[in-house]
Motif scaffolding. Structure first.
Motif, PDB file in Angstrom:
ATOM      1  N   ASP A 136      97.534 -21.014  30.575  1.00 49.97           N
ATOM      2  CA  ASP A 136      98.698 -21.341  29.748  1.00 49.97           C
ATOM      3  C   ASP A 136      99.863 -20.404  30.058  1.00 49.97           C
ATOM      4  O   ASP A 136     101.007 -20.834  30.215  1.00 49.97           O
ATOM      5  CB  ASP A 136      98.351 -21.216  28.264  1.00 49.97           C
ATOM      6  N   ALA A 137      99.551 -19.115  30.093  1.00 47.34           N
ATOM      7  CA  ALA A 137     100.598 -18.112  30.333  1.00 47.34           C
ATOM      8  C   ALA A 137     101.224 -18.279  31.716  1.00 47.34           C
ATOM      9  O   ALA A 137     102.431 -18.127  31.889  1.00 47.34           O
ATOM     10  CB  ALA A 137     100.017 -16.704  30.179  1.00 47.34           C
ATOM     11  N   LEU A 138     100.384 -18.626  32.711  1.00 49.26           N
ATOM     12  CA  LEU A 138     100.891 -18.835  34.071  1.00 49.26           C
ATOM     13  C   LEU A 138     101.788 -20.066  34.120  1.00 49.26           C
ATOM     14  O   LEU A 138     102.867 -20.052  34.731  1.00 49.26           O
ATOM     15  CB  LEU A 138      99.722 -18.984  35.043  1.00 49.26           C
ATOM     16  N   GLU A 139     101.366 -21.123  33.455  1.00 46.03           N
ATOM     17  CA  GLU A 139     102.137 -22.370  33.448  1.00 46.03           C
ATOM     18  C   GLU A 139     103.503 -22.180  32.806  1.00 46.03           C
ATOM     19  O   GLU A 139     104.501 -22.751  33.251  1.00 46.03           O
ATOM     20  CB  GLU A 139     101.348 -23.447  32.693  1.00 46.03           C
ATOM     21  N   LYS A 140     103.561 -21.330  31.779  1.00 43.63           N
ATOM     22  CA  LYS A 140     104.824 -21.104  31.074  1.00 43.63           C
ATOM     23  C   LYS A 140     105.671 -20.013  31.728  1.00 43.63           C
ATOM     24  O   LYS A 140     106.780 -19.722  31.270  1.00 43.63           O
ATOM     25  CB  LYS A 140     104.536 -20.752  29.608  1.00 43.63           C
TER      26      LYS A 140
END
Length: 262
Positions: A164-168
């Motif tokens: 999630d953090a990478l995608e955002k």
């Protein structure tokens, strides 16, 4: 070899760090981090983060010191980067914010305890909204996300997996993606309740020497008597604090306005 700086345990202001030292509770303060930054003398920094957060202003100071550093800064989330600790994680240079595949990040609104009439409550509400926007600045500068979206995520208390953090765009890399062996630690800030800190400062705890209650209690007095009442205080702390708490500033004892993320 990079200079390693640990961001572990509660994020606390430098003026109360000595109380955490007395209780042998893991913590991080701006002064400790700044001393290590100054000692690095321009060498690369590797900032290891495993913290449930704490004082938002202390986190802001640490974030600013890291962003201002003349050398390279890599931040690594090895367990939990929640609340104020997630702000510090944003201080890594471009391409150098990493998270272990078993780590988590949590972002949410600031919070505090305040006293007064409806006018005071309105001021407190505005202060917290302003604090939320300043926190969102750190996420916005790192990810490129819009402030509105970030504030919505913060308002929902959003927990992010590494993916999630990478995608955002809040991290740049998931560590060990091509490796079989994984390692990480986990933890949540074990912040001493504000009433205990206030009690030590003002001499309101049990076993305070006679004559000290009227004028409060200083640091040296606490250290001298600490061996006698440390066990009792820890037992009391455990009975009242089954789950980790964040500090709750009392309006009657603190003149500085403080926002806390938790």
């Amino acid at each position: 070899m990079p200079k390693r700086i640990n961001i572990k345990g509660a994020i606390v202001s430098s003026d109360i760090a000595w109380i955490y030292d007395l209780f042998e509770i893991e913590h991080t303060s701006p002064k400790t981090v700044l001393n290590q930054i100054e000692g690095a003398n321009g060498d690369d920094l590797e900032v290891i983060i495993n913290s449930g957060g704490g004082d938002v202003h202390a986190a802001s100071e640490i974030y600013t010191d890291l962003k201002s550093y003349e050398g390279s800064v890599e931040t690594r989330i090895v367990g939990l980067a929640a609340s104020a600790a997630s702000v510090i994680a944003m201080a890594g240079d471009k391409g150098k914010v990493k998270m272990t595949p078993t780590g988590e990040m949590m972002i949410h609104n600031s919070s505090t305890y305040y006293g007064g009439d409806h006018r005071d409550m309105s001021k407190a509400s505005q202060m917290l909204q302003n604090t939320d926007r300043t926190i969102a600045n750190a996420y916005r500068l790192k990810s490129g996300m819009e402030e509105k979206e970030l504030l919505e995520l913060m308002g929902e208390e959003t927990w992010l997996t590494p993916q999630d953090a990478l995608e955002k765009g809040l991290i740049d890399e998931i560590m060990f993606e091509n490796e079989i062996k994984l390692s990480a630690s986990s933890g949540i800030a074990n912040l001493i309740p504000q009433e205990v800190i206030d009690g030590i400062r003002q001499g309101k705890l049990n076993k305070v020497p006679a004559g000290k209650n009227e004028q409060g209690i200083d640091k040296e007095t606490v250290k001298n008597m600490f061996a006698d009442f440390k066990k009792d205080i820890l037992n009391e702390l455990q009975s009242k604090n089954i789950e980790p708490n964040e500090p709750k500033p009392a309006a009657t004892t603190q003149s500085k306005r403080k926002g806390f993320i938790f």
